[in-house]
Design an enzyme around this catalytic site. Structure first.
Site, mmCIF file in Angstrom:
data_model
loop_
_atom_site.group_PDB
_atom_site.id
_atom_site.type_symbol
_atom_site.label_atom_id
_atom_site.label_comp_id
_atom_site.label_asym_id
_atom_site.label_seq_id
_atom_site.Cartn_x
_atom_site.Cartn_y
_atom_site.Cartn_z
ATOM 1 N N SER A 165 0.874 -1.176 0.000
ATOM 2 C CA SER A 165 0.000 0.000 0.000
ATOM 3 C C SER A 165 0.907 1.220 0.000
ATOM 4 O O SER A 165 2.084 1.125 0.369
ATOM 5 C CB SER A 165 -0.849 -0.010 1.277
ATOM 6 N N TYR A 178 -2.130 -1.358 10.430
ATOM 7 C CA TYR A 178 -2.076 -1.478 8.963
ATOM 8 C C TYR A 178 -0.745 -0.933 8.436
ATOM 9 O O TYR A 178 -0.081 -1.576 7.607
ATOM 10 C CB TYR A 178 -3.259 -0.695 8.374
HETATM 11 P P1 NAD Z 1 -11.414 -6.146 -0.072
HETATM 12 O O1 NAD Z 1 -12.004 -6.012 1.306
HETATM 13 O O2 NAD Z 1 -12.304 -5.937 -1.239
HETATM 14 O O3 NAD Z 1 -10.708 -7.560 -0.243
HETATM 15 C C1 NAD Z 1 -10.003 -8.187 0.807
HETATM 16 C C2 NAD Z 1 -9.956 -9.665 0.537
HETATM 17 O O4 NAD Z 1 -9.276 -10.307 1.634
HETATM 18 C C3 NAD Z 1 -11.344 -10.321 0.438
HETATM 19 O O5 NAD Z 1 -11.350 -11.297 -0.567
HETATM 20 C C4 NAD Z 1 -11.503 -10.976 1.803
HETATM 21 O O6 NAD Z 1 -12.410 -12.075 1.806
HETATM 22 C C5 NAD Z 1 -10.074 -11.410 2.041
HETATM 23 N N1 NAD Z 1 -9.838 -11.757 3.441
HETATM 24 C C6 NAD Z 1 -10.070 -11.018 4.555
HETATM 25 N N2 NAD Z 1 -9.791 -11.747 5.650
HETATM 26 C C7 NAD Z 1 -9.372 -12.963 5.218
HETATM 27 C C8 NAD Z 1 -8.946 -14.144 5.868
HETATM 28 N N3 NAD Z 1 -8.899 -14.251 7.205
HETATM 29 N N4 NAD Z 1 -8.592 -15.200 5.117
HETATM 30 C C9 NAD Z 1 -8.648 -15.152 3.761
HETATM 31 N N5 NAD Z 1 -9.041 -14.045 3.086
HETATM 32 C C10 NAD Z 1 -9.401 -12.976 3.813
HETATM 33 O O7 NAD Z 1 -10.190 -5.145 -0.067
HETATM 34 P P2 NAD Z 1 -9.239 -4.602 -1.245
HETATM 35 O O8 NAD Z 1 -9.339 -3.125 -1.201
HETATM 36 O O9 NAD Z 1 -9.469 -5.301 -2.508
HETATM 37 O O10 NAD Z 1 -7.813 -4.967 -0.637
HETATM 38 C C11 NAD Z 1 -6.942 -5.932 -1.186
HETATM 39 C C12 NAD Z 1 -5.513 -5.643 -0.757
HETATM 40 O O11 NAD Z 1 -5.101 -4.388 -1.287
HETATM 41 C C13 NAD Z 1 -5.331 -5.548 0.766
HETATM 42 O O12 NAD Z 1 -4.103 -6.133 1.137
HETATM 43 C C14 NAD Z 1 -5.289 -4.056 1.012
HETATM 44 O O13 NAD Z 1 -4.595 -3.723 2.168
HETATM 45 C C15 NAD Z 1 -4.579 -3.589 -0.262
HETATM 46 N N6 NAD Z 1 -4.808 -2.173 -0.561
HETATM 47 C C16 NAD Z 1 -6.072 -1.699 -0.760
HETATM 48 C C17 NAD Z 1 -6.238 -0.343 -1.030
HETATM 49 C C18 NAD Z 1 -7.598 0.264 -1.251
HETATM 50 O O14 NAD Z 1 -7.682 1.513 -1.291
HETATM 51 N N7 NAD Z 1 -8.659 -0.502 -1.440
HETATM 52 C C19 NAD Z 1 -5.127 0.511 -1.067
HETATM 53 C C20 NAD Z 1 -3.870 -0.014 -0.863
HETATM 54 C C21 NAD Z 1 -3.714 -1.364 -0.597
#
Ligand code: NAD
Length: 283
Positions: A165, A178
């Protein structure tokens, strides 16, 4: 939360037009994408399937929605499986890698994407939420990498992509767990990259700015509460204030970056953290 299928054909055309070294043809490769039942992970899984990789989906969610995502991947002519390993459980996480090799013959691409968030002042931060964030956002990647590297070494090829991130590079208040986990994954990425550099394996982190997924929708509410401002103010004055483009990053853009990291053009890119953040961390 399930999401509509995205169309990565424009990426394929781009790769075709820009020459063979950019061609991310991954026909027959096997990819695991953790946390791919929604958001960025699902988008990357779709991108990989569209260029011919067999994909293992993983994550939480409604069984029917997961099954329809899985079937939609198969429509690209690849094998798609779902593994329900809980990323807080190291043994289950490692077993998912071994089960993938048993079922599909290899693990060539590993995308460590599962992640959760909690927004709270440090003095009120619930210790169980701290532990859960560190387990899912950081330690699960240790377990998948530990299990996958021996297979990749044997094959002489592998691509490890860790979804960090912008918070792996800079901090924001109220996100101590985080930010700690994401800084950790950036360091882990560098260390693994050096260890496997001579085995045909690359290991990189992608550092997105804000992407409007379920994770961010929840954060908008929590940040409004933590800072005592409205949800509109969070989007405008907190999230997009940091992104100089004033635009959210999209799932399709991140899938494109992941495919690029799997392409021959990226063979010498390893140990890096690729910021996809609208200029946030340049400032
Ligand atoms: P999201 O909530 O849509 O997806 C998260 C995923 O992780 C889901 O499929 C969920 O089921 C899974 N998950 C959660 N707990 C779990 C567990 N115990 N076991 C297995 N799977 C589990 O979120 P996203 O925004 O798509 O995030 C995906 C990645 O990208 C994350 O690592 C997040 O930190 C990173 N990220 C997101 C953003 C943003 O702005 N959305 C920015 C930077 C980084």
């Amino acid at each position: 939360m399930n999401q509509p299928m995205m169309d990565c054909r424009f990426l394929l055309r781009l790769f075709e037009q820009t020459g063979s070294s950019m061609n991310a043809n991954l026909k027959g490769k096997v990819a695991i994408v953790t946390g791919s039942t929604s958001g960025i992970g699902l988008g990357i899984a779709q991108g990989l399937a569209q260029v011919g990789a067999h994909v293992v989906l993983n994550g939480l969610g409604d069984a029917n929605e997961i099954e329809s995502s899985r079937k939609a991947l198969e429509a690209y002519g690849v094998k798609a499986l779902y593994n329900n390993a809980d990323m807080t459980d190291g043994a289950q996480t490692e077993q998912m890698v071994h089960d993938t090799v048993k079922a599909l013959g290899s693990v060539d691409i590993l995308v460590n994407n599962a992640g959760i968030q909690n927004v709270s002042p440090v003095e009120d931060f619930p210790p169980e939420k701290w532990d859960r964030i560190i387990a899912i956002n950081l330690s699960s990647s240790f377990h998948t990498v530990k299990a996958a590297v021996p297979y990749m070494k044997k094959a002489g090829w592998g691509r490890i992509i860790n979804l960090a991130s912008a918070h792996g590079l800079v901090a924001s208040p109220f996100k101590s767990a985080y930010v700690a986990a994401k800084h950790g994954i950036v360091g882990f990425t560098k260390s693994v990259a050096l260890e496997v550099a001579q085995n045909g394996i690359t290991c990189n982190a992608i550092c997105p700015g804000y992407v409007r997924t379920a994770l961010v929708e929840n954060q908008i509410k929590d940040t409004a509460k933590a800072r005592g401002i409205t949800e509109d103010e969070v989007v405008k004055n907190v999230m997009l204030a940091a992104q100089w483009t004033k635009k959210f990053v999209t799932v399709e853009q991140l899938a494109g970056v992941a495919l690029f990291l799997c392409s021959p053009a990226a063979e010498n890119i390893t140990g890096t953290s690729l910021a996809v953040d609208g200029g946030w961390t340049a400032a």
